[in-house]
Write a protein that holds these residues in place. Structure first.
Motif, mmCIF file in Angstrom:
data_model
loop_
_atom_site.group_PDB
_atom_site.id
_atom_site.type_symbol
_atom_site.label_atom_id
_atom_site.label_comp_id
_atom_site.label_asym_id
_atom_site.label_seq_id
_atom_site.Cartn_x
_atom_site.Cartn_y
_atom_site.Cartn_z
ATOM 1 N N UNK A 1 0.803 -1.218 0.000
ATOM 2 C CA UNK A 1 0.000 0.000 0.000
ATOM 3 C C UNK A 1 0.841 1.275 0.000
ATOM 4 N N UNK A 2 2.175 1.123 0.079
ATOM 5 C CA UNK A 2 3.055 2.286 0.020
ATOM 6 C C UNK A 2 4.111 2.087 -1.055
ATOM 7 N N UNK A 3 4.452 3.190 -1.729
ATOM 8 C CA UNK A 3 5.519 3.182 -2.728
ATOM 9 C C UNK A 3 6.740 3.867 -2.148
ATOM 10 N N UNK A 4 7.926 3.487 -2.626
ATOM 11 C CA UNK A 4 9.176 4.040 -2.110
ATOM 12 C C UNK A 4 10.057 4.517 -3.256
ATOM 13 N N UNK A 5 10.623 5.716 -3.099
ATOM 14 C CA UNK A 5 11.535 6.278 -4.089
ATOM 15 C C UNK A 5 12.824 6.715 -3.400
ATOM 16 N N UNK A 6 13.960 6.334 -3.967
ATOM 17 C CA UNK A 6 15.256 6.716 -3.406
ATOM 18 C C UNK A 6 15.529 8.189 -3.696
ATOM 19 N N UNK A 7 15.826 8.948 -2.651
ATOM 20 C CA UNK A 7 16.097 10.379 -2.784
ATOM 21 C C UNK A 7 17.591 10.659 -2.787
ATOM 22 N N UNK A 8 18.347 9.962 -1.927
ATOM 23 C CA UNK A 8 19.787 10.217 -1.829
ATOM 24 C C UNK A 8 20.497 8.975 -1.323
ATOM 25 N N UNK A 9 21.750 8.830 -1.748
ATOM 26 C CA UNK A 9 22.609 7.751 -1.257
ATOM 27 C C UNK A 9 23.934 8.362 -0.827
ATOM 28 N N UNK A 10 24.418 7.939 0.341
ATOM 29 C CA UNK A 10 25.685 8.434 0.869
ATOM 30 C C UNK A 10 26.623 7.248 1.029
ATOM 31 N N UNK A 11 27.653 7.207 0.191
ATOM 32 C CA UNK A 11 28.642 6.133 0.262
ATOM 33 C C UNK A 11 30.019 6.782 0.304
ATOM 34 N N UNK A 12 30.395 7.245 1.510
ATOM 35 C CA UNK A 12 31.650 7.990 1.643
ATOM 36 C C UNK A 12 32.846 7.109 1.985
ATOM 37 N N UNK A 13 32.607 5.812 2.116
ATOM 38 C CA UNK A 13 33.692 4.887 2.410
ATOM 39 C C UNK A 13 34.071 4.817 3.862
ATOM 40 N N UNK A 14 33.548 5.727 4.687
ATOM 41 C CA UNK A 14 33.902 5.743 6.103
ATOM 42 C C UNK A 14 32.935 4.927 6.955
ATOM 43 N N UNK A 15 31.794 4.552 6.374
ATOM 44 C CA UNK A 15 30.810 3.777 7.132
ATOM 45 C C UNK A 15 29.933 3.006 6.159
ATOM 46 N N UNK A 16 28.964 2.303 6.683
ATOM 47 C CA UNK A 16 28.005 1.589 5.866
ATOM 48 C C UNK A 16 27.271 2.560 4.936
ATOM 49 N N UNK A 17 26.814 2.061 3.795
ATOM 50 C CA UNK A 17 26.063 2.891 2.857
ATOM 51 C C UNK A 17 24.781 3.385 3.523
ATOM 52 N N UNK A 18 24.521 4.695 3.413
ATOM 53 C CA UNK A 18 23.340 5.312 4.004
ATOM 54 C C UNK A 18 22.431 5.834 2.887
ATOM 55 N N UNK A 19 21.134 5.830 3.148
ATOM 56 C CA UNK A 19 20.174 6.216 2.124
ATOM 57 C C UNK A 19 19.075 7.097 2.720
ATOM 58 N N UNK A 20 18.439 7.890 1.858
ATOM 59 C CA UNK A 20 17.231 8.627 2.217
ATOM 60 C C UNK A 20 16.150 8.227 1.230
ATOM 61 N N UNK A 21 15.004 7.786 1.755
ATOM 62 C CA UNK A 21 13.893 7.317 0.935
ATOM 63 C C UNK A 21 12.658 8.168 1.169
ATOM 64 N N UNK A 22 11.863 8.285 0.124
ATOM 65 C CA UNK A 22 10.573 8.969 0.184
ATOM 66 C C UNK A 22 9.483 7.925 0.036
ATOM 67 N N UNK A 23 8.583 7.859 1.017
ATOM 68 C CA UNK A 23 7.517 6.864 1.043
ATOM 69 C C UNK A 23 6.163 7.571 0.884
#
Length: 293
Positions: free
Chosen positions: A268-290
């Motif tokens: 019942x919800x859709x998700x769109x990727x807004x941003x990805x942060x892969x700076x190599x210093x930590x796990x990959x981080x993301x921002x999603x719009x639901x």
């Protein structure tokens, strides 16, 4: 981070989050409660320092975990303390993504009702205040976090910004309220809950227009309550959720992939990727719009 009343035992290690699994049941979550802004703690001192986010200056509060909870420098103690005194990376990722969405014309906070879940410092909610939101409600698992950190930090940022408001002859009155409790129960206290069998057009005052959350999906056991709360709070087909989180939380099983899989199965919800942060210093981080489908 906030709202997990069941699940793994997590403690801070030299490498970040460590994992320990115990058979002892977790204590029951604290009862939900609204914390008044006048209840800001005077027992613990909240110092603030400037935080530069690509030209946007916000204030970041700092308070001792030991002073507030009597705990060592720990990230989490599930059912007792859910990490709300720490400034997590996802909060900063979320603000940068929101700022980009506003600048690109994809998002407007003006006159909107906003809810920040697992608020801690409350920086995304503070950004919503500065962008003209009419209502901003902050939620955290621990009332102590709201009293000792969130409320003082919100007040410090609002006071910092009043000079700007005065210069533009605009002194907006934002309704700011603070709520503590577990995600499975906090809806009993939140004012803007979407009414059942009621479209957004028929019930314009129900639901939150924008829900913000950062680093809230680390625990699989808490995700069902969190997702249930989102569906209760979001304003019909017009509401939106912005979620910042790590792609995987190693050792505990949570993360964006696991959470989005749950959304996909529910359908019942859709998700769109807004941003990805892969700076190599930590796990990959993301921002999603639901959004509701």
């Amino acid at each position: 981070m906030a709202g997990n009343s069941t699940g793994f035992q997590l403690f801070s290690t030299s490498n970040g989050l460590g994992l320990g699994v115990f058979e002892d049941p977790l204590p029951p979550p604290p009862p939900p409660v609204e914390v008044q802004s006048s209840e800001a703690s005077s027992a613990s001192k909240c110092s603030v320092e400037p935080l530069d986010l690509d030209g946007l200056t916000l204030l970041k509060g700092r308070v001792s975990t030991k002073e507030v909870f009597g705990l060592p420098n720990s990230d989490l103690v599930p059912g007792v303390y859910e990490g709300g005194l720490k400034l997590w990376e996802g909060s900063l990722d979320l603000i940068k993504a929101l700022r980009s969405e506003v600048q690109n014309g994809n998002l407007s906070f003006t006159g909107k009702r906003v809810l920040e879940l697992g608020c801690g410092h409350g920086l995304p909610g503070i950004f919503a205040c500065l962008e003209g939101a009419a209502v901003v409600h902050f939620q955290d698992f621990n009332a102590e976090v709201l009293r000792s950190l969130t409320i003082p930090n919100v007040n410090a940022n609002v006071n910092l910004s009043k000079r700007f408001w005065n210069e533009t002859s605009s002194d907006p009155e934002v309704e700011m309220r603070f709520f503590a409790g577990d995600w499975s129960e906090i809806h009993q206290y939140l004012p803007h809950i979407e009414k059942e069998n009621c479209s957004s057009r028929k019930c314009p005052e129900s639901g939150y227009d924008i829900i913000l959350m950062a680093e809230t999906i680390y625990s699989i056991s808490a995700q069902e309550s969190l997702y249930g709360l989102l569906k209760k709070c979001i304003q019909g087909s017009d509401g939106v959720v912005y979620m910042a989180a790590k792609k995987h939380y190693f050792g505990v099983g949570g993360g964006t992939r696991q959470f989005l899989s749950m959304l996909e199965k529910d359908g019942i919800m859709a998700a769109n990727l807004v941003a990805e942060v892969a700076d190599g210093s930590s796990n990959v981080r993301e921002v999603w719009k639901l959004l509701m489908k």
